[in-house]
Scaffold this motif. Structure first.
Motif, PDB file in Angstrom:
ATOM      1  N   ASP A  71      -5.369 -22.390 -55.637  1.00 53.10           N
ATOM      2  CA  ASP A  71      -5.291 -22.915 -57.002  1.00 53.10           C
ATOM      3  C   ASP A  71      -6.593 -22.624 -57.739  1.00 53.10           C
ATOM      4  N   LEU A  72      -6.942 -21.346 -57.830  1.00 53.61           N
ATOM      5  CA  LEU A  72      -8.260 -20.936 -58.304  1.00 53.61           C
ATOM      6  C   LEU A  72      -8.295 -20.819 -59.821  1.00 53.61           C
ATOM      7  N   ARG A  73      -8.240 -21.963 -60.473  1.00 58.70           N
ATOM      8  CA  ARG A  73      -8.195 -22.004 -61.941  1.00 58.70           C
ATOM      9  C   ARG A  73      -8.750 -23.336 -62.426  1.00 58.70           C
ATOM     10  N   LEU A  74      -8.956 -23.433 -63.740  1.00 59.38           N
ATOM     11  CA  LEU A  74      -9.353 -24.691 -64.372  1.00 59.38           C
ATOM     12  C   LEU A  74      -8.248 -25.259 -65.239  1.00 59.38           C
ATOM     13  N   THR A 109     -12.192 -12.257 -54.275  1.00 55.34           N
ATOM     14  CA  THR A 109     -13.567 -12.216 -54.747  1.00 55.34           C
ATOM     15  C   THR A 109     -13.635 -12.310 -56.264  1.00 55.34           C
ATOM     16  N   ASP A 110     -12.778 -11.565 -56.951  1.00 53.37           N
ATOM     17  CA  ASP A 110     -12.730 -11.631 -58.412  1.00 53.37           C
ATOM     18  C   ASP A 110     -12.383 -13.039 -58.879  1.00 53.37           C
ATOM     19  N   CYS A 111     -11.425 -13.661 -58.203  1.00 54.20           N
ATOM     20  CA  CYS A 111     -10.993 -15.011 -58.589  1.00 54.20           C
ATOM     21  C   CYS A 111     -12.130 -16.016 -58.455  1.00 54.20           C
ATOM     22  N   LEU A 112     -12.876 -15.924 -57.367  1.00 51.04           N
ATOM     23  CA  LEU A 112     -13.979 -16.860 -57.149  1.00 51.04           C
ATOM     24  C   LEU A 112     -15.085 -16.661 -58.177  1.00 51.04           C
ATOM     25  N   ARG A 113     -15.397 -15.428 -58.490  1.00 40.71           N
ATOM     26  CA  ARG A 113     -16.462 -15.154 -59.463  1.00 40.71           C
ATOM     27  C   ARG A 113     -16.044 -15.621 -60.862  1.00 40.71           C
ATOM     28  N   ASP A 114     -14.774 -15.438 -61.208  1.00 36.50           N
ATOM     29  CA  ASP A 114     -14.288 -15.893 -62.507  1.00 36.50           C
ATOM     30  C   ASP A 114     -14.275 -17.412 -62.574  1.00 36.50           C
ATOM     31  N   LEU A 115     -13.864 -18.049 -61.480  1.00 39.00           N
ATOM     32  CA  LEU A 115     -13.854 -19.511 -61.448  1.00 39.00           C
ATOM     33  C   LEU A 115     -15.262 -20.066 -61.586  1.00 39.00           C
ATOM     34  N   ASP A 116     -16.214 -19.465 -60.898  1.00 38.22           N
ATOM     35  CA  ASP A 116     -17.607 -19.902 -61.003  1.00 38.22           C
ATOM     36  C   ASP A 116     -18.119 -19.735 -62.426  1.00 38.22           C
ATOM     37  N   ARG A 147     -19.814 -22.271 -67.599  1.00 36.04           N
ATOM     38  CA  ARG A 147     -19.716 -22.465 -69.051  1.00 36.04           C
ATOM     39  C   ARG A 147     -19.496 -23.933 -69.403  1.00 36.04           C
ATOM     40  N   ARG A 148     -19.098 -24.727 -68.425  1.00 29.41           N
ATOM     41  CA  ARG A 148     -18.859 -26.156 -68.621  1.00 29.41           C
ATOM     42  C   ARG A 148     -19.938 -27.011 -67.963  1.00 29.41           C
ATOM     43  N   GLY A 149     -21.026 -26.365 -67.570  1.00 30.37           N
ATOM     44  CA  GLY A 149     -22.145 -27.091 -66.992  1.00 30.37           C
ATOM     45  C   GLY A 149     -22.082 -27.245 -65.490  1.00 30.37           C
ATOM     46  N   VAL A 188     -17.994 -30.218 -66.589  1.00 27.91           N
ATOM     47  CA  VAL A 188     -17.933 -30.508 -65.157  1.00 27.91           C
ATOM     48  C   VAL A 188     -19.363 -30.692 -64.660  1.00 27.91           C
ATOM     49  N   ARG A 189     -19.688 -31.895 -64.250  1.00 25.62           N
ATOM     50  CA  ARG A 189     -21.033 -32.200 -63.752  1.00 25.62           C
ATOM     51  C   ARG A 189     -21.035 -32.115 -62.237  1.00 25.62           C
ATOM     52  N   VAL A 190     -21.907 -31.281 -61.682  1.00 22.61           N
ATOM     53  CA  VAL A 190     -21.969 -31.040 -60.244  1.00 22.61           C
ATOM     54  C   VAL A 190     -23.335 -31.503 -59.726  1.00 22.61           C
ATOM     55  N   PRO A 191     -23.373 -32.256 -58.621  1.00 24.07           N
ATOM     56  CA  PRO A 191     -24.661 -32.670 -58.055  1.00 24.07           C
ATOM     57  C   PRO A 191     -25.521 -31.460 -57.708  1.00 24.07           C
TER      58      PRO A 191
END
Length: 254
Positions: free
Chosen positions: A11-14, A55-62, A67-69, A171-174
């Motif tokens: 489910d590699l999406r936002l 690999t493309d999916c992971l890089r795009d997801l990152d 872009r959302r922090g 999206v706030r990530v520790p």
């Protein structure tokens, strides 16, 4: 400060991602986690073309998370071990993930629930994330599955789909949770010429183009290989860069 982990699998999406939405509602910070599972390699499911698309999916997801922090945390190892370790590192109270449909995914879920339970962490599993309808929701009377497609499809078409949800704005990530460098296509060899790129951004663009230009022709032309009216969205649905629920709803609307 409360923390939750979102374990991404297929489910590699936002956009329209219920586990992420639930985690953001439940906690102040969220760890978007993807684990590079050696079990996939052992089963022979990481052929070069698949690995490149992933690999493309992971890089795009990152990139979308940044872009959302936020950012995507990538770890390598057994999924249960790595998910538990991340939850311990950040003090997470919950781990959210999509319900799987394969036997492998279901066994992974069972082991994950057991391991997290020993740590005092709740596992929240969300249906209808990688499928439009929850697995097992459509069954005939007196059996656990349909044997013929047409009655199954007729019954499936009557199912009411859940409401979709937009991509989050923030999206706030520790900061303390460690991750590995993202994989790159440059690390791979043996790729097919012309292999399409993966990722949610390109998947949404492909669907939008197909919906505008070829969707109306699909019912009559889907068996005409030379006509080329198919959507070519199969890899995006396989890796979950597109939401099946959203696509069905948009197709029905047209």
């Amino acid at each position: 400060m409360t923390v939750a982990v979102v374990l991404f699998t297929s489910d590699l999406r936002l956009h329209d991602h219920p586990p992420l939405r639930a985690a953001l509602a439940a906690a102040d910070e969220v760890v978007p986690l993807f684990v590079r599972d050696p079990g996939v390699h052992a089963a022979g499911f990481d052929a070069p073309n698949r690995a490149a698309f992933l690999t493309d999916c992971l890089r795009d997801l990152d990139a979308s998370l940044r872009r959302r922090g936020g950012r995507l945390v990538v770890r390598t190892g057994p999924v249960v071990r790595e998910a538990g370790a991340v939850a311990a590192e950040c003090g997470a109270a919950e781990v959210h993930t999509a319900a799987g449909v394969s036997g492998y995914a279901q066994r992974r879920e069972e082991r994950l629930r057991e391991d997290l339970g020993r740590r005092g962490v709740a596992l929240r599993v969300h249906d209808a994330v990688i499928t439009a309808v929850a697995a097992g929701a459509v069954t005939p009377a007196g059996s656990d599955h349909y044997a013929v497609f047409t009655p199954y499809f007729r019954r499936w078409s009557q199912e009411r789909l859940r409401e979709t949800c937009p991509a989050p704005r923030t999206v706030r990530v520790p900061g303390a949770v460690r991750g590995e460098p993202l994989p790159s296509r440059d690390e791979l060899s043996g790729l097919s010429p012309g292999l399409p790129a993966g990722g949610e951004t390109l998947g949404r663009e492909r669907f939008a183009r197909w919906a505008r230009s070829r969707m109306a022709e699909y019912e009559e032309g889907h068996d005409d290989l030379a006509g080329d009216v198919t959507s070519r969205l199969s890899p995006h649905l396989h890796f979950g860069t597109l939401s099946p629920v959203e696509l069905v709803q948009r197709a029905r609307a047209r």
